[in-house]
Design a protein around this motif. Structure first.
Motif, PDB file in Angstrom:
ATOM      1  N   ILE A   1       0.966  -1.069   0.109  1.00  0.00           N
ATOM      2  CA  ILE A   1      -0.143   0.329  -0.384  1.00  0.00           C
ATOM      3  C   ILE A   1       1.171   1.274  -0.034  1.00  0.00           C
ATOM      4  O   ILE A   1       2.252   1.902   0.324  1.00  0.00           O
ATOM      5  N   LEU A   2       0.606   2.161  -0.886  1.00  0.00           N
ATOM      6  CA  LEU A   2       1.068   3.449  -0.456  1.00  0.00           C
ATOM      7  C   LEU A   2      -0.498   4.446   0.220  1.00  0.00           C
ATOM      8  O   LEU A   2      -1.093   4.433   0.311  1.00  0.00           O
ATOM      9  N   SER A   3       0.726   5.094   1.532  1.00  0.00           N
ATOM     10  CA  SER A   3       0.201   5.427   2.912  1.00  0.00           C
ATOM     11  C   SER A   3       0.190   7.044   2.639  1.00  0.00           C
ATOM     12  O   SER A   3       1.726   7.194   3.163  1.00  0.00           O
ATOM     13  N   VAL A   4      -0.300   8.041   2.620  1.00  0.00           N
ATOM     14  CA  VAL A   4      -0.266   8.967   2.589  1.00  0.00           C
ATOM     15  C   VAL A   4       0.011   9.613   3.610  1.00  0.00           C
ATOM     16  O   VAL A   4      -0.855   9.330   4.710  1.00  0.00           O
ATOM     17  N   SER A   5       0.957  10.650   4.543  1.00  0.00           N
ATOM     18  CA  SER A   5       0.940  11.308   6.044  1.00  0.00           C
ATOM     19  C   SER A   5      -0.529  12.206   5.748  1.00  0.00           C
ATOM     20  O   SER A   5      -1.120  12.496   4.842  1.00  0.00           O
ATOM     21  N   PRO A   6      -0.626  12.190   7.450  1.00  0.00           N
ATOM     22  CA  PRO A   6      -2.043  12.749   7.590  1.00  0.00           C
ATOM     23  C   PRO A   6      -1.855  14.420   7.192  1.00  0.00           C
ATOM     24  O   PRO A   6      -1.088  15.330   7.540  1.00  0.00           O
ATOM     25  N   TYR A   7      -3.180  15.026   5.965  1.00  0.00           N
ATOM     26  CA  TYR A   7      -3.237  16.325   5.474  1.00  0.00           C
ATOM     27  C   TYR A   7      -4.565  16.675   6.456  1.00  0.00           C
ATOM     28  O   TYR A   7      -4.985  16.387   7.313  1.00  0.00           O
ATOM     29  N   TYR A   8      -4.403  17.661   6.403  1.00  0.00           N
ATOM     30  CA  TYR A   8      -5.398  19.030   6.977  1.00  0.00           C
ATOM     31  C   TYR A   8      -5.159  18.656   8.848  1.00  0.00           C
ATOM     32  O   TYR A   8      -5.019  20.379   9.418  1.00  0.00           O
ATOM     33  N   ASN A   9      -5.005  18.121   9.586  1.00  0.00           N
ATOM     34  CA  ASN A   9      -4.804  18.091  10.709  1.00  0.00           C
ATOM     35  C   ASN A   9      -3.197  19.114  10.879  1.00  0.00           C
ATOM     36  O   ASN A   9      -3.449  19.130  12.210  1.00  0.00           O
ATOM     37  N   LYS A  10      -2.896  18.820  10.242  1.00  0.00           N
ATOM     38  CA  LYS A  10      -1.311  18.739  10.653  1.00  0.00           C
ATOM     39  C   LYS A  10      -0.601  18.844  12.434  1.00  0.00           C
ATOM     40  O   LYS A  10      -0.668  19.106  13.370  1.00  0.00           O
ATOM     41  N   PRO A  11      -1.063  17.199  11.964  1.00  0.00           N
ATOM     42  CA  PRO A  11      -0.234  16.545  13.726  1.00  0.00           C
ATOM     43  C   PRO A  11       1.182  16.681  13.541  1.00  0.00           C
ATOM     44  O   PRO A  11       1.780  17.120  13.026  1.00  0.00           O
ATOM     45  N   THR A  12       2.191  16.453  15.183  1.00  0.00           N
ATOM     46  CA  THR A  12       3.484  16.666  14.977  1.00  0.00           C
ATOM     47  C   THR A  12       4.140  15.489  14.566  1.00  0.00           C
ATOM     48  O   THR A  12       3.268  14.530  14.163  1.00  0.00           O
ATOM     49  N   GLN A  13       5.514  15.193  15.327  1.00  0.00           N
ATOM     50  CA  GLN A  13       6.276  14.405  14.159  1.00  0.00           C
ATOM     51  C   GLN A  13       5.692  13.130  15.107  1.00  0.00           C
ATOM     52  O   GLN A  13       5.772  12.273  14.496  1.00  0.00           O
ATOM     53  N   GLU A  14       5.338  13.265  16.184  1.00  0.00           N
ATOM     54  CA  GLU A  14       5.043  12.340  17.143  1.00  0.00           C
ATOM     55  C   GLU A  14       3.459  11.479  16.924  1.00  0.00           C
ATOM     56  O   GLU A  14       3.420  10.464  16.567  1.00  0.00           O
ATOM     57  N   GLY A  15       3.104  12.519  16.307  1.00  0.00           N
ATOM     58  CA  GLY A  15       1.400  12.169  15.680  1.00  0.00           C
ATOM     59  C   GLY A  15       1.408  10.976  14.115  1.00  0.00           C
ATOM     60  O   GLY A  15       0.709  10.379  13.933  1.00  0.00           O
ATOM     61  N   ILE A  16       2.320  11.586  13.910  1.00  0.00           N
ATOM     62  CA  ILE A  16       2.867  11.062  12.193  1.00  0.00           C
ATOM     63  C   ILE A  16       3.176   9.695  12.300  1.00  0.00           C
ATOM     64  O   ILE A  16       2.733   9.194  11.891  1.00  0.00           O
ATOM     65  N   TYR A  17       4.409   9.338  13.663  1.00  0.00           N
ATOM     66  CA  TYR A  17       4.726   7.718  14.087  1.00  0.00           C
ATOM     67  C   TYR A  17       3.726   7.336  14.324  1.00  0.00           C
ATOM     68  O   TYR A  17       3.549   6.315  13.821  1.00  0.00           O
ATOM     69  N   GLN A  18       3.188   7.630  15.371  1.00  0.00           N
ATOM     70  CA  GLN A  18       1.600   7.127  15.731  1.00  0.00           C
ATOM     71  C   GLN A  18       0.782   6.798  14.761  1.00  0.00           C
ATOM     72  O   GLN A  18      -0.165   6.028  15.306  1.00  0.00           O
ATOM     73  N   HIS A  19       0.150   7.722  14.044  1.00  0.00           N
ATOM     74  CA  HIS A  19      -0.395   7.626  12.863  1.00  0.00           C
ATOM     75  C   HIS A  19       0.125   5.907  11.832  1.00  0.00           C
ATOM     76  O   HIS A  19      -0.836   4.645  12.196  1.00  0.00           O
ATOM     77  N   PHE A  20       1.877   6.415  11.773  1.00  0.00           N
ATOM     78  CA  PHE A  20       1.795   4.997  10.810  1.00  0.00           C
ATOM     79  C   PHE A  20       2.349   3.690  11.625  1.00  0.00           C
ATOM     80  O   PHE A  20       2.243   2.322  10.955  1.00  0.00           O
ATOM     81  N   LYS A  21       2.398   4.035  12.828  1.00  0.00           N
ATOM     82  CA  LYS A  21       2.973   2.583  13.575  1.00  0.00           C
ATOM     83  C   LYS A  21       1.118   2.147  13.634  1.00  0.00           C
ATOM     84  O   LYS A  21       1.590   0.296  13.315  1.00  0.00           O
ATOM     85  N   GLU A  22      -0.001   2.684  13.860  1.00  0.00           N
ATOM     86  CA  GLU A  22      -1.066   1.373  13.587  1.00  0.00           C
ATOM     87  C   GLU A  22      -1.481   1.196  12.171  1.00  0.00           C
ATOM     88  O   GLU A  22      -1.617  -0.292  12.624  1.00  0.00           O
TER      89      GLU A  22
END
Length: 292
Positions: free
Chosen positions: A102-123
């Motif tokens: 899969i190709l999974s884009v980093s979350p848009y609009y919400n503007k998460p922190t780097q930790e939020g991005i990490y936790q998103h892709f962890k899940e």
């Protein structure tokens, strides 16, 4: 991971003049790029205008590409979003038997922190039954996935195998290439700097222009991977003007205009996107005719 070295194509979704999905046009596009010698196909990425497709239309696109490809090339499916739970739910319920990643884009609009991005892709990594290619495109998401975050994810999750790096920053790309795990792929998401990234140690590209000129562009990437610098740059400079032009008034309006010129599909895009203007259409036509 060798199947994702070289040129991947971010497929468009052709539309008829009435804005319905053009299934026959999509079949022509898939055959055209496969005949052009590309290495793999990406379904329902940004270039597919996925944001304007209904769920039924998305399934139609998936079914069509899978059937036409018939197992010839590896397939990557775009599965991403800014609602982590919704993405995870799709990963747990969709049939991925015909897809290689899969190709999974980093979350848009919400503007998460780097930790939020990490936790998103962890899940996502925990839920995905197939390998994950991260997608960093700050121009669309309003946040940059920094190299430290990418490298943390690459080291922590073995099924996160690559990143499509589209920040347009060659220095950032080089930092990723320098420090990445040996089996992690750094894939260009910018057609114009694909060759410099490949020569710096990148693995290839997920391309837009590559579907307009698949033979030339995929050959350029292969030459770059072989270290044949002068031959690769000769092709790069032949195509450079077209790369600028297809993004000048938005993607995929430019590449769809090329498909119209080549009589493969209509140039229809869905609002809020609009067709390229007459001046750009004429310039694209002149280039395409001279280089076809």
């Amino acid at each position: 991971m060798k199947k994702f070295a070289g040129t991947g194509i971010a497929l468009v979704t052709p539309f008829k003049k009435d804005f319905s999905v053009d299934v026959e046009g999509l079949k022509k596009v898939v055959e055209f790029v496969i005949d052009g010698g590309v290495e793999y196909l990406v379904v329902l990425g940004t270039t597919a205008e996925t944001a304007t497709l209904t769920q039924e239309e998305k399934e139609l696109v998936i079914t069509t590409v899978v059937e036409v490809n018939a197992g010839r090339l590896p397939l990557v499916l775009g599965v991403g979003g800014n609602n982590t739970m919704k993405v995870v739910e799709e990963l747990k319920t969709r049939d991925f038997s015909k897809f290689d990643a899969i190709l999974s884009v980093s979350p848009y609009y919400n503007k998460p922190t780097q930790e939020g991005i990490y936790q998103h892709f962890k899940e996502i990594a925990k839920a995905s039954p197939v390998p994950v290619i991260l997608y960093n495109v700050p121009g669309r998401t309003a946040s940059n996935v920094l190299p430290a975050t990418v490298l943390r994810l690459a080291n922590d999750f073995k099924n996160i195998i690559a990143i499509k790096e589209a920040a347009g920053d060659i220095v950032q790309a080089m930092r990723l290439i320098q420090h990445k795990p040996d089996d992690f792929l750094v894939i260009s998401g910018d057609d114009m700097i694909t060759l410099p990234m490949v020569l710096a140690g990148g693995s290839g590209v997920i391309s837009v222009i590559g579907q307009g000129f698949p033979k030339a562009f995929s050959e350029m990437v292969r030459l770059g991977l072989q270290g044949k610098v002068s031959e690769a740059y000769e092709i790069h400079y032949q195509l450079a003007d077209s790369i600028d032009m297809i993004f000048e008034q938005g993607n995929p309006a430019g590449i769809k205009e090329i498909f119209k010129i080549k009589a493969i599909t209509e140039n229809t895009v869905r609002l809020p996107l609009v067709n390229v203007d007459k001046n750009l259409a004429e310039r694209l036509s002149d280039f395409t005719i001279k280089n076809s």
